[in-house]
Design an enzyme around this catalytic site. Structure first.
Site, PDB file in Angstrom:
ATOM      1  N   ALA A   1      19.020  64.448  45.036  1.00 24.36           N
ATOM      2  CA  ALA A   1      18.845  64.519  43.578  1.00 24.36           C
ATOM      3  C   ALA A   1      17.507  63.888  43.229  1.00 24.36           C
ATOM      4  O   ALA A   1      17.167  62.817  43.731  1.00 24.36           O
ATOM      5  CB  ALA A   1      19.984  63.780  42.881  1.00 24.36           C
TER       6      ALA A   1
ATOM      7  N   GLY B   1      15.088  58.977  42.905  1.00 25.87           N
ATOM      8  CA  GLY B   1      15.723  59.980  43.758  1.00 25.87           C
ATOM      9  C   GLY B   1      16.902  59.366  44.483  1.00 25.87           C
ATOM     10  O   GLY B   1      17.032  58.140  44.558  1.00 25.87           O
ATOM     11  N   LYS B   2      17.800  60.177  44.966  1.00 23.05           N
ATOM     12  CA  LYS B   2      18.899  59.679  45.813  1.00 23.05           C
ATOM     13  C   LYS B   2      19.500  60.879  46.525  1.00 23.05           C
ATOM     14  O   LYS B   2      19.534  61.984  45.981  1.00 23.05           O
ATOM     15  CB  LYS B   2      19.975  59.015  44.952  1.00 23.05           C
ATOM     16  CG  LYS B   2      20.905  58.098  45.723  1.00 23.05           C
ATOM     17  CD  LYS B   2      20.187  56.865  46.215  1.00 23.05           C
ATOM     18  CE  LYS B   2      21.088  55.680  46.362  1.00 23.05           C
ATOM     19  NZ  LYS B   2      20.366  54.414  46.409  1.00 23.05           N
ATOM     20  N   GLY B   3      19.974  60.663  47.738  1.00 23.02           N
ATOM     21  CA  GLY B   3      20.564  61.782  48.464  1.00 23.02           C
ATOM     22  C   GLY B   3      21.524  61.296  49.507  1.00 23.02           C
ATOM     23  O   GLY B   3      21.769  60.092  49.642  1.00 23.02           O
TER      24      GLY B   3
END
Ligand code: NAD
Length: 428
Positions: free
Chosen positions: A72, A117-119
């Site tokens: 994301a 961001g993050k994933g």
């Protein structure tokens, strides 16, 4: 298990507020204090992009499993996206979006030129051999390659990933690019472009912020008692540094329980999660307590630094500390937060207190781009200075607006992100 292909997402828990709901609620709360164009707030409710990829893995037994991965990317108005990659069975698209929003605020609050961001991958890393974890990480790097890069989106370790995973990720990315690109991820081992002091940075920042808050409240560090839940990457360096500063750390814990000495523990002697996993209870201390009891100890400062949602509406009335400094991400539920506000207990939020991690990640990225490594002393000095700047900005909002520490931190962050949007505008 080997034949399982866990491509589906687990059911969302129905009662708890999700990370995305929390992030949106906090955005609204901060926006209510500011005169920001509603169009900008509307844009910030949504991630710029969410990438969903299938990550095939050849298991050790020769079978193939396919896992779902996400990245994301919330907002990049202040710079490339930045945030962790987690390997965990509960990873969902919404969780990645919510956590990417938190990263936007955290980076803005620290005034570092990154967005959020993050994933992650929906997988239990404990079900994978080390070779499988390496293959999965490398393939994930390849699937994300079009969307990431040192000037686009820079992942970092998170739950279930570590510095070794970042080294594999960087290697896979670099091999396809035809050149070493150390700046594509942070949290790497120092020998391949990692920064000295990255491991202990979140805990270090927790201690620095706790020290500043103690001073702000007019207390004497030497007379201040502290309890720390969790003795891992965040809790252990935080406890040890506060001990070095002169505070009395009376209790620390790991997943098995807490040790308590009203006269103060020698925190340097208690084994950290890294030195000997889950060995806190083996330490010879006058009293052993449960983690629940640690949270309710009669101390001046409580530092929850293990997991999320430990301070809830069930125990908020029984917390006796006067100051809570959040080491873990999201340790306080919104119901508990309301109780603490009512009871006049100060809560210094995670996005400020544990931001040393992302700040030293920024230092790591700078070192990678400049092909130059900093001394540990320089990392510590620059971290101290960044934390003090962020602390001062938050204090100013607390004093001028009479809001909680949490609201103040979000106000500072949103003000900066909104101003950047205002200047850059909406095109076309
Ligand atoms: P870690 O695995 O190094 O240590 C976690 C510690 O908490 C261990 O001592 C473990 O035994 C204990 N623990 C685990 N489950 C527990 C439970 N149910 N009750 C009590 N104790 C428990 O993890 P960490 O990296 O220190 O992360 C801790 C928290 O800080 C997490 O919320 C994480 O998201 C957050 N955080 C970590 C970093 C980082 O860079 N490591 C940065 C910012 C925030």
């Amino acid at each position: 298990m080997a034949s399982a292909a866990p491509t589906s997402e687990p059911d969302d828990e129905p009662t708890e507020e999700t990370a995305l709901e929390t992030a949106r609620r906090q955005l609204e709360r901060a926006a209510a204090h500011l005169d920001v164009d509603p169009g900008i707030i509307e844009r910030l409710h949504h991630p710029n992009q969410v990438h969903r990829v299938s990550v095939p893995l050849e298991r050790d037994d020769g079978s193939t499993a396919v896992y779902t991965g996400y990245r994301a990317q919330h907002d990049s108005v202040r710079g490339p996206y930045k945030g962790g990659l987690r390997f965990h069975p509960d990873v969902t698209e919404d969780e990645c979006i919510g956590l990417s929003m938190w990263m936007t605020w955290k980076c803005a609050l620290m005034d570092i030129p990154f967005g959020g961001g993050k994933g992650g991958i929906v997988v239990n890393p404990k079900d994978l051999s080390i070779d499988e974890k390496e293959r999965l990480t490398r393939r994930f790097a390849e699937e994300l390659r079009p969307f990431i890069g040192p000037t686009k989106d820079i992942p970092a370790p998170d739950m279930g990933t570590d510095s070794q995973a970042m080294a594999w990720f960087m290697d896979a990315y670099s091999m396809q690019e035809g050149e070493t690109q150390a700046g594509v991820v942070t949290g790497k081992p120092p020998v391949v472009g990692g920064s000295k002091g990255r491991d202990t940075a979140p805990g270090r920042s927790v201690a620095i912020i706790a020290r500043e808050a103690i001073e702000h409240l007019g207390w004497d560090l030497e007379d201040t008692t502290v309890a720390v839940q969790g003795f891992g990457s965040v809790g252990a360096p935080a406890a040890r540094l506060l001990d070095d500063y002169g505070a009395t750390v009376v209790a620390v814990s790991d997943v098995n329980g807490a040790i308590y000495d009203p006269d103060g523990l020698d925190t340097h002697d208690v084994p950290t999660h890294e030195e000997e996993p889950e060995a806190v209870m083996k330490y010879d201390a006058p009293q052993k307590l449960s983690n629940e009891e640690l949270l309710e100890l009669d101390v001046d400062v409580l530092i929850p630094a293990a997991i999320g949602n430990v301070l809830t509406e069930e125990n908020a009335d029984d917390v006796k500390a006067d100051l809570i400094v959040e080491g873990a991400n999201g340790p306080t539920t919104s119901a508990a937060d309301a109780t603490f506000e009512e009871r006049g207990i100060d809560v210094v939020p995670d996005i400020l207190a544990n931001a040393g991690g992302v700040t030293v990640s920024y230092f790591e990225w700078l070192q990678d781009l400049n092909h130059r490594s900093w001394s540990l002393e320089r990392v510590h000095d620059e971290l101290e200075s960044e934390m003090l700047d962020a602390w001062a900005a938050v204090c100013e909002e607390v004093e001028s607006r009479d809001v909680t520490w949490r609201d103040a931190a979000y106000i500072v962050a949103l003000e900066r992100v909104a101003a950047a949007h205002e200047h850059r505008g909406l095109w076309p």
